[in-house]
Design a protein around this motif. Structure first.
Motif, PDB file in Angstrom:
ATOM      1  N   ASP A   1       6.026  -4.368   1.575  1.00 57.05           N
ATOM      2  CA  ASP A   1       6.580  -4.187   0.242  1.00 57.05           C
ATOM      3  C   ASP A   1       8.047  -3.784   0.337  1.00 57.05           C
ATOM      4  O   ASP A   1       8.631  -3.734   1.428  1.00 57.05           O
ATOM      5  N   GLU A   2       8.642  -3.491  -0.802  1.00 55.43           N
ATOM      6  CA  GLU A   2      10.081  -3.210  -0.807  1.00 55.43           C
ATOM      7  C   GLU A   2      10.444  -1.894  -0.137  1.00 55.43           C
ATOM      8  O   GLU A   2      11.609  -1.666   0.180  1.00 55.43           O
ATOM      9  N   GLN A   3       9.465  -1.037   0.097  1.00 61.88           N
ATOM     10  CA  GLN A   3       9.702   0.202   0.836  1.00 61.88           C
ATOM     11  C   GLN A   3       9.391   0.054   2.326  1.00 61.88           C
ATOM     12  O   GLN A   3       9.474   1.022   3.074  1.00 61.88           O
ATOM     13  N   GLY A   4       9.024  -1.156   2.741  1.00 58.74           N
ATOM     14  CA  GLY A   4       8.723  -1.391   4.147  1.00 58.74           C
ATOM     15  C   GLY A   4       7.310  -1.042   4.543  1.00 58.74           C
ATOM     16  O   GLY A   4       6.971  -1.077   5.736  1.00 58.74           O
ATOM     17  N   GLU A   5       6.446  -0.710   3.575  1.00 56.32           N
ATOM     18  CA  GLU A   5       5.049  -0.407   3.873  1.00 56.32           C
ATOM     19  C   GLU A   5       4.285  -1.703   4.119  1.00 56.32           C
ATOM     20  O   GLU A   5       4.440  -2.681   3.385  1.00 56.32           O
ATOM     21  N   CYS A   6       3.447  -1.684   5.142  1.00 56.00           N
ATOM     22  CA  CYS A   6       2.678  -2.873   5.499  1.00 56.00           C
ATOM     23  C   CYS A   6       1.293  -2.830   4.869  1.00 56.00           C
ATOM     24  O   CYS A   6       0.608  -1.806   4.913  1.00 56.00           O
ATOM     25  N   PHE A   7       0.892  -3.948   4.285  1.00 56.88           N
ATOM     26  CA  PHE A   7      -0.449  -4.142   3.736  1.00 56.88           C
ATOM     27  C   PHE A   7      -1.039  -5.348   4.460  1.00 56.88           C
ATOM     28  O   PHE A   7      -0.379  -6.374   4.618  1.00 56.88           O
ATOM     29  N   GLN A   8      -2.294  -5.238   4.900  1.00 51.94           N
ATOM     30  CA  GLN A   8      -2.881  -6.343   5.637  1.00 51.94           C
ATOM     31  C   GLN A   8      -4.381  -6.451   5.401  1.00 51.94           C
ATOM     32  O   GLN A   8      -5.039  -5.503   4.960  1.00 51.94           O
ATOM     33  N   SER A   9      -4.885  -7.619   5.682  1.00 55.36           N
ATOM     34  CA  SER A   9      -6.322  -7.892   5.641  1.00 55.36           C
ATOM     35  C   SER A   9      -6.632  -8.848   6.769  1.00 55.36           C
ATOM     36  O   SER A   9      -5.745  -9.528   7.294  1.00 55.36           O
ATOM     37  N   ARG A  10      -7.900  -8.914   7.155  1.00 60.58           N
ATOM     38  CA  ARG A  10      -8.322  -9.882   8.173  1.00 60.58           C
ATOM     39  C   ARG A  10      -9.781 -10.243   7.947  1.00 60.58           C
ATOM     40  O   ARG A  10     -10.542  -9.467   7.362  1.00 60.58           O
ATOM     41  N   ALA A  11     -10.135 -11.430   8.367  1.00 59.38           N
ATOM     42  CA  ALA A  11     -11.513 -11.895   8.243  1.00 59.38           C
ATOM     43  C   ALA A  11     -11.840 -12.758   9.449  1.00 59.38           C
ATOM     44  O   ALA A  11     -10.981 -13.454   9.989  1.00 59.38           O
TER      45      ALA A  11
END
Length: 607
Positions: free
Chosen positions: A229-239
């Protein structure tokens, strides 16, 4: 030593042909046009002894079985392009190993360990998402370049000399290729692992199709999605998936076996994104300036962590926008009103909507941008903690919201005489009050709010509605340390609080109540039922979703069950279960758009 198999004799025969057997070998993969001398191995490659003078120096090892690899002579490098076949269980740089192996790259994959060539390192290759062994070590550069040339030097560099004499000379050979090594003959069946998302650029509330091609039948793979995101936080998912008989994976057809979700979810990799840092919420701030860029990657086998050495077999990037082409964002600073107006492309007029969020304050615009992309002119309206507005919410001054409604209806591109309001949480409380007292409001979407004033009084001209106080001593802490506020509300059916009820019996427009039954912030279902019971007949209906939490948003937003917000000493628990919440967002968003179209008139533009 070495692996004997079909094609070994052909391999030996081809060696006699000299360098012309290697230079210019073509490759059928479009992604490799910048490289030369490539050929597909088939299912395995092995290691064969080389007659003196042919000089590719390696290690005396048994067969290195890595299905689906190809090799290449590319100036002075040996390329192993893993994007052109499955089989890699482990990837990464291995340089300068100590011990008897010396400074060599070595491989641990497919159930066995094998040394490749001295001094070779993993690098980058013209095929995107590939691994390359560069020949920078002893014997590699000159010897590979002189492969097949009688009398060529078999060693160069600092490791030449006595140590070289102790080694046998090897070359990588490919069983089953036979004469396909001759000049200009492409190896048959070369396929590249490819990840695609269609369309590559889309609105965040629209579905896309993800497909993976070029795998082996029944190959176990991990699909991973991630963004920052714009603050550099990572969001992820996997399957985790198994490829079908054609070597393909399609999350819209094939069930995920595990990971962030299971089952058939075409948009699961997007909808089940979760933050790496606890209590972060994915909110697009710069709505008009840039999209979220979601990286989609496929890994061989089970990829459970975020090891930077793990290299994907293939990847692509999807752009998820919150405004469509031609949508304008116009900052609003008129009188007391603060916000941003989103206008669809074209002359209009467009149905007008005011969009409100809750107790965190500030200006949140992503829902307004998506609604504008569906043909509505939307004013994202701040009412505290933004610009020169009050920093804290002391009271709800309904005249401020009336001023905003009149300002919107005065715009030349807005179709009157009525407008809609969408609100969530505290914003839903405000929206219900606007529907009650402001005749301009003819269509109201209430998402997980209340039907009473809580914490703050409402004032409008000579009217004052007192609030029900919060009983903050009833706050509960969840297992992750967030505040569960669902018990801090007094019983709204207690006659002592009758004066705090919003007089919804005065509503003349239509109201759509959207309820998450797993809301851990409000007892939203009770408030919706109490309001509907007092409203005129046929003026409202409830959409109630078991398992959905408090923050029901457009389907591009993953579930946020806990997050930190402005003004609270601890994160707040919003509730919700992943899969029911995702279904609720998808269904309710379509219902909301249809409700606004029905009661504000059809839209002339849909992006």
């Amino acid at each position: 030593m070495g692996m004997q198999g079909p094609g070994a004799s052909s391999w030996g025969d081809n060696l006699g042909g000299g360098p012309q057997n290697w230079d210019g070998v073509s490759h059928p993969c479009p992604g490799c046009r910048g490289a030369t001398g490539k050929a597909r191995t088939g299912r395995n490659f092995g290691v064969w002894p080389v007659p003196a003078g042919h000089g590719v120096m390696g290690q005396e090892v048994s067969a290195l079985a890595v299905p689906g690899l190809m090799i290449a002579k590319e100036s002075s490098s040996l390329s192993l392009c893993r994007a052109h076949g499955p089989g890699f269980a482990q990837r990464g740089k291995r340089r300068g190993s100590s011990g008897p192996r010396g400074p060599i790259s070595w491989w641990e994959g497919c159930g066995r360990a094998a040394c490749l060539l001295p001094g070779l390192d993993w690098g980058q290759h013209p095929c995107s998402q590939t691994a390359v062994l560069h020949g920078e070590g002893a014997g590699c550069t000159q010897d590979w370049g002189g492969l097949g040339a009688p009398g060529s030097s078999s060693c160069s560099g600092p490791r030449a000399g006595e140590e070289h004499k102790e080694r046998r000379r090897w070359v990588l050979g490919m069983p089953g290729l036979g004469d396909t090594w001759k000049r200009g003959v492409p190896a048959a069946g070369c396929t590249m692992v490819e990840v695609t998302v269609t369309p590559q650029s889309s609105l965040a509330d629209r579905p896309v199709q993800i497909r993976v091609r070029g795998l082996s039948p029944s190959q176990l793979v991990t699909l991973r999605a991630w963004l920052k995101d714009e603050q550099g936080e990572c969001f992820q998912s996997r399957a985790f998936f198994r490829a079908d008989g054609a070597g393909e994976v399609d999350p819209g057809l094939h069930a995920a076996l595990g990971g962030s979700y299971s089952g058939v979810w075409p948009m699961g990799l997007f909808w089940f994104l979760q933050p790496d840092t606890l209590f972060r919420r994915l909110v697009k701030r710069d709505v008009a300036g840039s999209p979220f860029r979601v990286r989609l990657e496929v890994f061989d086998g089970l990829c459970l962590g975020a090891d930077p050495r793990e290299q994907p077999l293939g990847s692509c990037e999807a752009e998820r926008w919150y405004v469509g082409p031609g949508v304008q964002r116009v900052p609003v600073r008129e009188g007391r009103v603060r916000g941003a107006l989103f206008l669809p492309p074209g002359p209009g007029p467009f149905p007008g909507v005011i969009d409100l969020f809750g107790g965190a304050g500030g200006l949140i615009e992503f829902r307004a941008g998506l609604l504008a992309s569906r043909g509505f002119a939307v004013l994202a309206l701040a009412f505290f903690a933004y610009d020169d507005l009050p920093r804290v919410l002391a009271q709800l001054d309904l005249e401020y919201f009336e001023e905003a409604a009149e300002l919107l209806l005065q715009h030349p591109k807005i179709r009157g005489p009525g407008l809609g309001v969408v609100g969530v949480s505290k914003g839903a409380e405000v929206a219900l009050a606007m529907a009650t007292f402001l005749p301009q409001v003819v269509a109201t979407v209430w998402i997980n709010g209340t039907a009473f004033l809580h914490g703050n009084p409402l004032v409008y001209k000579e009217l004052r509605i007192p609030p029900i106080p919060y009983y903050t001593e009833r706050i509960l802490f969840t297992e992750v340390g967030a505040m569960d506020n669902s018990a801090i509300f007094a019983d709204p059916q207690d006659p002592a609080y009758r004066a705090s009820a919003i007089p919804v019996e005065k509503i003349r427009g239509k109201v759509l109540f959207v309820v998450g039954e797993a809301d851990r912030s409000f007892n939203s279902k009770l408030f919706a039922e109490l309001a509907l019971a007092r409203m005129p007949p046929e003026s409202g209906r409830i959409l109630s979703y078991p398992g959905a939490g408090h923050l029901i948003e457009p389907p591009g937003s993953p579930l946020c069950s806990n997050s930190s917000i402005r003004g609270t000493p601890r994160p707040v628990a919003w509730g919700g279960e992943l899969q029911p919440h995702a279904r609720a967002q998808e269904h309710s968003w379509q219902e909301i758009v249809q409700f606004l179209e029905l009661h504000l008139g059809s839209v002339s533009v849909k992006l």
